[in-house]
Write a protein that holds these residues in place. Structure first.
Motif, PDB file in Angstrom:
ATOM      1  N   LEU A 178       3.742   6.417   5.079  1.00 31.90           N
ATOM      2  CA  LEU A 178       3.752   6.484   6.540  1.00 31.90           C
ATOM      3  C   LEU A 178       5.115   6.059   7.090  1.00 31.90           C
ATOM      4  O   LEU A 178       5.673   6.702   7.976  1.00 31.90           O
ATOM      5  CB  LEU A 178       2.660   5.547   7.070  1.00 31.90           C
ATOM      6  N   ASN A 219       0.223   4.360   0.695  1.00 36.52           N
ATOM      7  CA  ASN A 219       0.111   5.225   1.860  1.00 36.52           C
ATOM      8  C   ASN A 219       0.855   4.657   3.058  1.00 36.52           C
ATOM      9  O   ASN A 219       1.423   5.401   3.850  1.00 36.52           O
ATOM     10  CB  ASN A 219      -1.357   5.469   2.206  1.00 36.52           C
ATOM     11  N   LEU A 220       0.866   3.330   3.178  1.00 39.80           N
ATOM     12  CA  LEU A 220       1.657   2.729   4.263  1.00 39.80           C
ATOM     13  C   LEU A 220       3.139   2.989   4.025  1.00 39.80           C
ATOM     14  O   LEU A 220       3.885   3.265   4.960  1.00 39.80           O
ATOM     15  CB  LEU A 220       1.379   1.222   4.363  1.00 39.80           C
ATOM     16  N   THR A 263      -5.497   3.227   6.459  1.00 36.14           N
ATOM     17  CA  THR A 263      -4.115   2.824   6.198  1.00 36.14           C
ATOM     18  C   THR A 263      -3.526   2.045   7.365  1.00 36.14           C
ATOM     19  O   THR A 263      -2.469   2.391   7.881  1.00 36.14           O
ATOM     20  CB  THR A 263      -3.236   4.061   5.885  1.00 36.14           C
ATOM     21  N   LEU A 264      -4.242   0.995   7.770  1.00 38.55           N
ATOM     22  CA  LEU A 264      -3.735   0.155   8.847  1.00 38.55           C
ATOM     23  C   LEU A 264      -3.118  -1.096   8.230  1.00 38.55           C
ATOM     24  O   LEU A 264      -3.466  -1.480   7.124  1.00 38.55           O
ATOM     25  CB  LEU A 264      -4.875  -0.252   9.779  1.00 38.55           C
ATOM     26  N   MET A 265      -2.218  -1.707   8.973  1.00 39.47           N
ATOM     27  CA  MET A 265      -1.645  -2.962   8.506  1.00 39.47           C
ATOM     28  C   MET A 265      -2.604  -4.085   8.900  1.00 39.47           C
ATOM     29  O   MET A 265      -2.822  -4.319  10.090  1.00 39.47           O
ATOM     30  CB  MET A 265      -0.275  -3.181   9.151  1.00 39.47           C
ATOM     31  N   PRO A 266      -3.195  -4.776   7.929  1.00 42.65           N
ATOM     32  CA  PRO A 266      -4.244  -5.746   8.266  1.00 42.65           C
ATOM     33  C   PRO A 266      -3.723  -6.941   9.075  1.00 42.65           C
ATOM     34  O   PRO A 266      -4.488  -7.583   9.768  1.00 42.65           O
ATOM     35  CB  PRO A 266      -4.767  -6.201   6.900  1.00 42.65           C
ATOM     36  N   TRP A 267      -2.426  -7.209   8.977  1.00 47.20           N
ATOM     37  CA  TRP A 267      -1.882  -8.383   9.676  1.00 47.20           C
ATOM     38  C   TRP A 267      -1.544  -8.068  11.127  1.00 47.20           C
ATOM     39  O   TRP A 267      -1.184  -8.956  11.879  1.00 47.20           O
ATOM     40  CB  TRP A 267      -0.634  -8.900   8.967  1.00 47.20           C
ATOM     41  N   PHE A 283      -4.275   9.727   6.857  1.00 45.79           N
ATOM     42  CA  PHE A 283      -4.703   9.666   5.461  1.00 45.79           C
ATOM     43  C   PHE A 283      -6.226   9.535   5.369  1.00 45.79           C
ATOM     44  O   PHE A 283      -6.899   9.264   6.354  1.00 45.79           O
ATOM     45  CB  PHE A 283      -4.067   8.456   4.771  1.00 45.79           C
ATOM     46  N   PHE A 314       0.640  12.153  10.339  1.00 41.97           N
ATOM     47  CA  PHE A 314      -0.179  12.255   9.129  1.00 41.97           C
ATOM     48  C   PHE A 314      -1.338  11.284   9.253  1.00 41.97           C
ATOM     49  O   PHE A 314      -1.144  10.130   9.622  1.00 41.97           O
ATOM     50  CB  PHE A 314       0.686  11.898   7.911  1.00 41.97           C
ATOM     51  N   ARG A 353      -2.719   6.212  16.160  1.00 41.58           N
ATOM     52  CA  ARG A 353      -1.353   5.990  15.673  1.00 41.58           C
ATOM     53  C   ARG A 353      -0.660   7.325  15.412  1.00 41.58           C
ATOM     54  O   ARG A 353       0.535   7.481  15.667  1.00 41.58           O
ATOM     55  CB  ARG A 353      -1.379   5.159  14.387  1.00 41.58           C
ATOM     56  N   ALA A 354      -1.438   8.311  14.931  1.00 42.71           N
ATOM     57  CA  ALA A 354      -0.857   9.624  14.681  1.00 42.71           C
ATOM     58  C   ALA A 354      -0.522  10.331  15.990  1.00 42.71           C
ATOM     59  O   ALA A 354       0.436  11.090  16.066  1.00 42.71           O
ATOM     60  CB  ALA A 354      -1.825  10.470  13.852  1.00 42.71           C
ATOM     61  N   ARG A 410      -9.771  -5.751  10.577  1.00 42.39           N
ATOM     62  CA  ARG A 410     -10.969  -6.218   9.866  1.00 42.39           C
ATOM     63  C   ARG A 410     -12.172  -6.384  10.799  1.00 42.39           C
ATOM     64  O   ARG A 410     -13.309  -6.426  10.349  1.00 42.39           O
ATOM     65  CB  ARG A 410     -10.685  -7.549   9.177  1.00 42.39           C
ATOM     66  N   TRP A 414      -6.184 -12.546   9.595  1.00 42.23           N
ATOM     67  CA  TRP A 414      -6.360 -11.262   8.910  1.00 42.23           C
ATOM     68  C   TRP A 414      -6.647 -11.333   7.433  1.00 42.23           C
ATOM     69  O   TRP A 414      -7.226 -10.416   6.888  1.00 42.23           O
ATOM     70  CB  TRP A 414      -5.154 -10.363   9.149  1.00 42.23           C
ATOM     71  N   ASP A 458       0.835  -1.201   0.000  1.00 41.48           N
ATOM     72  CA  ASP A 458       0.000   0.000   0.000  1.00 41.48           C
ATOM     73  C   ASP A 458       0.878   1.262   0.000  1.00 41.48           C
ATOM     74  O   ASP A 458       1.750   1.415   0.846  1.00 41.48           O
ATOM     75  CB  ASP A 458      -0.876  -0.033   1.257  1.00 41.48           C
ATOM     76  N   LEU A 497       7.521   8.765   6.430  1.00 39.67           N
ATOM     77  CA  LEU A 497       7.282   9.888   7.336  1.00 39.67           C
ATOM     78  C   LEU A 497       7.907   9.640   8.705  1.00 39.67           C
ATOM     79  O   LEU A 497       8.434  10.552   9.332  1.00 39.67           O
ATOM     80  CB  LEU A 497       5.766  10.082   7.480  1.00 39.67           C
ATOM     81  N   TYR A 498       7.838   8.401   9.158  1.00 41.75           N
ATOM     82  CA  TYR A 498       8.390   8.092  10.479  1.00 41.75           C
ATOM     83  C   TYR A 498       9.864   7.703  10.402  1.00 41.75           C
ATOM     84  O   TYR A 498      10.415   7.168  11.355  1.00 41.75           O
ATOM     85  CB  TYR A 498       7.568   6.996  11.148  1.00 41.75           C
TER      86      TYR A 498
END
Lengths: 290, 284
Positions: free
Chosen positions: A181, A177-178, B112-116, B108, B106, B173-174, B159, A281, A175, A184-185
């Motif tokens: 991110l 945007n990830l 924009t999370l990590m699904p795992w 978005f 930031f 998270r931000a 999910r 997941w 992704d 950014l960090y």
């Protein structure tokens, strides 16, 4: 004292209630599992019966089509010949798969990290893949130090590509945007790889592994056909050919049965691994919620 | 009444601070951005953001508001012009390049999370990238989750959460790095109105409590008026600032504010500004 007993009873009945409510869906689950198993099992019985009836009714000679019973007997009596052959085939398949797994992932990571490496290596990986293995096998047989090594190389060539291409695909489809991110960090390349790209590539890698597992077995057999090796170190493919030459068709069927069984076992194993790693997941391992 | 950006620029430039209420935290000077395909996303954008402000960038799509936000975040450079952080101490700027990263977060449009990863691990990510161990980060992560009201969902996976909850995780998270500047790129655009109102209120409460600076990109007039004390209206093709509206309504703003006359007046003003911005924008 009485209070305690009452309390105990309460907690006991509570326990019982919980168990009862828990066992209900549990039982339903078992019934549904049994239901799902029942249809293919009935089909199996039906097929074997039809096969037996056909052989019996038309009096088919066993060197053309043996009855299922004869195959079972051959499996039992020829076990001392078939078992070592099975072991050889298993060893080649799994060694090839392991090397393909390590090599495929390592190469994929290298290619995802460096565009130069990708441009340099990927076309050759593709060429290696698209050239039919049966066509390369004779050459490999000449160059490899031993027949076993040749078989291993063949199985590896075939198994490694799906792992490589799928893992590369997975590493690259992160992704955006990830990725932003992480940038950014101030994440390092290594952190981005380990915390983001690799987990993201996991479902792709596992899909590659499922394909590679089946292909490794196929390649091990095909390579042995091409090699036509004989003797103590030969695998199931050679036993198949040998049975054919000797018109020992029951043994041929028995060897075939063992190969199918191996294939199914590999399929189930890779599927289970995939399920266990993704069940929390990934869409592929989740039930739809409607 | 706020001063216009040009006045503030001058005040800052002379370092006399005659008019500026607070020192600018970030200052864009004649920033332009042209993409490789020739699209002019931004032309000559000058903007000072004061510390503690809640600034909305409002405009039609293609007006470069997201581009401006990304440039401020350091995710992509401006083609020309400059970006300055006048009040940043050298301690804040470890890289020494004048770049951001240290105290910017930031959010978005997508969560924009990590699904795992679990909710906890997702919020832990910025600290993990800084090298903090899970144990050391635990308290900060739980604090951030508590701010958005999700401390009980730490073990859940994305999910399992609703759209609004995912966005809360994204905000947690931000916040976990305790940023000074929060950049939000249409964070609530994909949510239903009820959830959006709720998150608007929660965000405002947190902003009042912690006093960060927020730059909030939106295409909703109502959202921008409700949240911010300053609205920058932008026009598209090329992206540029056309109006700078100060929203002089006191905080805390609660649901009643949405029905007040002041709110309506500002909404009308912002709407008109947006309309004229659309008129001067080249058709899409």
């Amino acid at each position: 004292m009485t209070m305690a007993t009452v309390d105990n009873q309460h907690s006991l009945s509570g326990e019982k209630n919980r168990k009862a409510t828990k066992s209900l869906p549990e039982a339903a689950r078992w019934i549904s599992v049994a239901g799902r198993m029942a249809i293919p099992l009935m089909m199996l019985v039906l097929l074997i019966t039809a096969w037996s009836l056909y052989v019996w009714a038309f009096d088919v000679p066993h060197y053309i089509l043996p009855s299922p019973m004869r195959v079972a007997v051959a499996l039992y009596t020829d076990w001392p010949i078939l078992a070592p052959a099975l072991l050889v085939t298993l060893k080649i398949t799994f060694t090839a798969l392991t090397i393909a797994l390590v090599g495929g992932v390592a190469l994929a990571v290298l290619m995802a990290q460096s565009r130069i490496a990708e441009r340099a290596l990927y076309p050759y990986a593709v060429i290696l893949q698209v050239t039919p293995i049966v066509a390369i096998a004779p050459l490999i047989l000449i160059y490899a130090p031993s027949t076993q090594a040749a078989l291993l190389i063949c199985a590896w060539i075939v198994a490694f590509f799906p792992i490589l291409s799928n893992t590369v695909q997975g590493l690259k489809s992160t992704d955006h945007n990830l990725l932003n991110l992480f940038e950014l960090y101030g994440a390092s390349r290594w952190q981005t790889l380990v915390y983001l790209k690799m987990p993201n590539a996991l479902p792709y890698f596992l899909a590659g592994l499922k394909i590679a597992g089946g292909l490794a077995l196929i390649a091990a057999v095909v390579a042995e056909f091409a090699a036509g090796s004989a003797g103590a170190g030969s695998g199931l493919a050679f036993r198949l050919l040998e049975s054919q030459f000797r018109l020992n068709i029951p043994r041929l069927f028995a060897a075939l049965f063992l190969l199918s069984l191996t294939g199914v076992a590999i399929f189930l194993t890779t599927n289970t691994i995939s399920y266990l790693l993704l069940r929390k997941w990934h869409e592929s391992a989740l039930k739809r919620e409607n | 009444m706020k001063t216009s950006p040009t006045d503030r620029n001058d005040a800052l430039g002379q370092a006399t601070g005659t008019v500026a209420k607070a020192p600018a935290l970030v200052s864009l000077k004649n920033v332009s951005k042209t993409f490789a395909n020739g699209t002019v996303a931004l032309r000559d954008m000058s903007l000072d953001i004061s510390r503690g402000d809640f600034v909305s960038l409002l405009g039609p799509s293609g007006c470069g508001k997201s581009t401006a936000l990304r440039i401020i975040a350091g995710l992509g450079d401006a083609s020309s012009g400059s970006l300055a952080w006048p009040v940043r101490s050298p301690v804040d700027d470890k890289s020494g390049t004048g770049g951001p990263n240290q105290d910017i977060s930031f959010v978005f449009q997508e969560p924009t999370l990590m699904p795992w990863a679990s909710v906890f691990s997702n919020v832990y990510l910025p600290l993990r990238l800084k090298g903090l161990s899970r144990t050391a980060a635990r308290e900060d992560v739980m604090d951030a989750l508590q701010m958005v009201g999700l401390e009980s969902s730490a073990g859940s996976y994305p999910r399992e959460l609703s759209g609004g909850m995912k966005m809360r995780v994204s905000i947690a998270r931000a916040l976990v790095t305790k940023p000074k500047l929060l950049l939000m790129d249409e964070p609530f655009a994909a949510l239903d109105e009820i959830t959006r109102f709720k998150l608007n209120n929660d965000l405002l409460h947190l902003w009042e409590k912690f006093g960060w600076t927020v730059i909030f990109v939106t295409h909703s007039v109502f959202e921008s008026v409700y949240l911010s004390n300053r609205i920058i209206v932008m026009a598209a093709r090329p992206g540029r600032v056309v109006q700078d509206i100060a929203v002089d309504a006191p905080y805390p703003r609660e649901e009643e504010f949405r029905t007040s006359d002041t709110y309506n007046d500002y909404c009308r003003q912002a709407s008109q500004a947006l309309h004229s911005a659309m008129e001067v924008s080249e058709p899409a």
